[in-house]
Design an enzyme around this catalytic site. Structure first.
Site, mmCIF file in Angstrom:
data_model
loop_
_atom_site.group_PDB
_atom_site.id
_atom_site.type_symbol
_atom_site.label_atom_id
_atom_site.label_comp_id
_atom_site.label_asym_id
_atom_site.label_seq_id
_atom_site.Cartn_x
_atom_site.Cartn_y
_atom_site.Cartn_z
ATOM 1 N N ASP A 167 -0.130 5.767 -0.483
ATOM 2 C CA ASP A 167 -1.558 7.198 0.255
ATOM 3 C C ASP A 167 -2.692 6.409 0.493
ATOM 4 O OD1 ASP A 167 0.263 8.011 -1.873
ATOM 5 O OD2 ASP A 167 -0.952 9.205 -2.767
ATOM 6 N N MET A 198 0.300 -1.469 -0.012
ATOM 7 C CA MET A 198 -0.119 -0.187 0.106
ATOM 8 C C MET A 198 0.701 1.365 -0.363
ATOM 9 S SD MET A 198 -1.485 0.416 4.017
ATOM 10 C CE MET A 198 -2.158 -1.022 4.366
ATOM 11 N N SER A 255 -3.957 9.158 -6.128
ATOM 12 C CA SER A 255 -5.078 9.459 -4.929
ATOM 13 C C SER A 255 -6.372 10.232 -5.394
ATOM 14 C CB SER A 255 -3.939 9.404 -3.840
ATOM 15 O OG SER A 255 -2.602 9.241 -3.131
ATOM 16 N N GLN A 275 -3.958 3.278 -1.379
ATOM 17 C CA GLN A 275 -3.326 2.914 -3.011
ATOM 18 C C GLN A 275 -2.701 1.865 -2.381
ATOM 19 O OE1 GLN A 275 -2.481 5.770 -5.851
ATOM 20 N NE2 GLN A 275 -4.354 5.786 -5.252
HETATM 21 N N1 DQQ Z 1 1.204 9.000 -4.610
HETATM 22 C C1 DQQ Z 1 1.664 10.148 -4.728
HETATM 23 C C2 DQQ Z 1 0.776 10.842 -5.354
HETATM 24 C C3 DQQ Z 1 -0.544 9.373 -6.315
HETATM 25 C C4 DQQ Z 1 -0.334 8.277 -5.629
HETATM 26 C C5 DQQ Z 1 1.933 10.393 -3.317
HETATM 27 C C6 DQQ Z 1 0.272 7.439 -6.349
HETATM 28 O O1 DQQ Z 1 0.723 11.422 -6.069
HETATM 29 O O2 DQQ Z 1 -1.358 10.596 -6.757
HETATM 30 O O3 DQQ Z 1 2.940 9.039 -2.605
HETATM 31 O O4 DQQ Z 1 0.251 5.934 -5.602
#
Ligand code: DQQ
Length: 457
Positions: free
Chosen positions: A3, A1, A64, A19
């Site tokens: 965000d 994982m 995200s 995520q």
């Molecule tokens: N992770 C970034 C974000 C993006 C996401 C920050 C992609 O900017 O949306 O860790 O996994």
């Protein structure tokens, strides 16, 4: 994982999306994982909420975003990738399954005339409502100037009008810390009589070391313009990033952050998993400016049978009051009192012969707390830096350390306002000891408590 995403309380459930790459412990074609909780402590996995749609604007990843209550309809506002766009999804069955909006993406391309890089940067929607109007922040950068968050408005979440940058960083400024060249994952919310903007700061580049830290600006918001008045890091450790803030039914501003791995790629691949969430923390405004940051009270439900000691005096030669305490899942609370010791604190994850230990130390002259991983592991494959934070003790103010150990995670809370979070990977199975220490004088410990932490599963 990675965000946390889409934090929302719906009925009696807290929903934490995140995520997630179900294919392995690396960042690839990201989906939205989903977990729910009634008490912020015990969590249940729910089915994956968002999966990239072949041929759609999110075909390379559902990046995200946030969740809002659109007049009773749970709605996710998220980043379609690649290129970066804003997409919507709604649920008609209590947030279990999600239908993507037929008109996705609802926003593509940065505003004309802004150079946000090549390929362009425009992601991580954060949405709130004022009266009937929706507002959205998108994270971006302005090439040659600094990170930025761009403000939009809409009547329906579908048609968006660009207003102006809410804040632009200055990449030439390095004090009190660098705010990088690019911002990610904005949050913007009222707290007391102020507003707080939280951004995750990175420098150019795609490797993990480009991710720097999380900055909070506290200031005044009026007529869609924000004036930052104070700034600090939300966490001074080495692995806290992309936090998201939600307001719960009790009115609390709760924040979760992603804690990334700090061991090498081979170790991560062989473990088969990567990334965890911090514990939920409550944010409040401090009377003189700045924030208080505390773990939620609900976590006390995990405390097993504790040991408490009071009024102990520590010097360089004292016996360790915590000699009987052992563990890698512990909550520790130490309230230091008077004394003249130059440095004092607590060592955790200590092997009996002190080949391995991690030091949490307060330096009186510098008024700083340091989380020092120089001796954390004999493994050659881990980060061993130290991180430190200013405490800014008021005259006569005591020093309280609250520490959560959860296997590789160490979360340190200093006087309910300074956090340092890092990962440690001791190589020895007997690196479970805890030791209070003082150097260069004496210090009293008014109270020290140690609780084993129960599993949340
Ligand atoms: N992770 C970034 C974000 C993006 C996401 C920050 C992609 O900017 O949306 O860790 O996994």
């Amino acid at each position: 994982m990675n965000d946390p995403n889409g934090l929302i309380q719906w009925g009696e459930l807290y929903h934490l999306f995140y995520q997630h790459n179900p294919a392995g412990p690396f960042h690839d074609r990201i989906q939205w994982g989903h977990a729910v909780s009634v008490d912020l402590v015990h969590w249940e996995d729910w089915p994956i909420a968002l999966v990239p749609t072949g041929g759609g604007p999110d075909e390379d990843g559902c990046w995200s975003g946030c969740a809002v209550d659109q007049d009773g309809v749970p709605t996710l506002v998220y980043t379609g990738y690649d290129p970066q766009t804003v997409c919507l999804a709604t649920s008609a069955d209590g947030l279990r399954t999600w239908q993507k909006h037929a008109g996705n993406p609802v926003l593509a391309r940065p505003p004309a005339g802004l150079d946000t890089g090549t390929p362009y940067n425009l992601r991580d929607p954060y949405v709130w409502r004022e009266g009937k109007t929706w507002y959205m922040l998108l994270a971006s950068k302005i090439v040659g100037i600094g990170g930025s968050v761009l403000l939009y408005r809409s009547d329906d979440l579908v048609n968006w009008t660009y207003l102006h940058p809410l804040l632009v960083g200055d990449m030439a400024e390095t004090e009190p810390f660098w705010t990088g060249t690019e911002w990610e994952c904005p949050n913007f919310f009222p707290l007391g009589d102020k507003h707080v903007l939280v951004v995750s700061v990175k420098k150019d580049g795609h490797d993990p070391s480009a991710l720097l830290h999380v900055v909070q600006f506290t200031g005044t918001y009026r007529d869609q313009r924000f004036t930052a008045e104070t700034q600090s890091l939300l966490d001074y450790g080495s692995c806290y990033y992309a936090p998201q803030v939600m307001r719960d039914a009790q009115g609390r501003a709760l924040v979760w952050g992603w804690l990334w791995e700090e061991r090498g790629e081979p170790a991560v691949r062989s473990a088969g998993w990567a990334g965890v969430m911090s514990v939920p923390r409550v944010l409040d405004l401090r009377p003189g400016g700045g924030l208080t940051i505390r773990p939620v009270d609900e976590l006390q439900a995990l405390r097993g049978a504790g040991r408490v000691f009071q009024d102990v005096t520590l010097t360089a030669t004292s016996a360790n009051p915590l000699a009987e305490v052992q563990g890698d899942c512990l909550e520790l609370l130490v309230e230091f009192g008077d004394g003249d010791a130059a440095e004092f604190g607590i060592d955790v994850r200590c092997s009996p012969d002190r080949q391995e230990y991690t030091r949490i130390a307060y330096d009186r002259a510098q008024d700083r707390v340091t989380l020092d991983r120089a001796q954390s592991s004999t493994s050659p494959d881990v980060r061993r830096d130290e991180r430190s934070a200013p405490v800014k003790r008021a005259a006569g103010e005591a020093l309280t350390l609250r520490v959560f150990l959860d296997r590789s995670v160490i979360e340190v809370y200093v006087n309910d306002r300074v956090c340092l979070t890092s990962r440690v990977y001791p190589a020895r199975e007997d690196s479970l000891g805890v030791q209070l220490f003082a150097r260069g004088g004496r210090v009293t410990v008014e109270r020290v408590a140690a609780w084993p932490m129960r599993a949340i599963w």
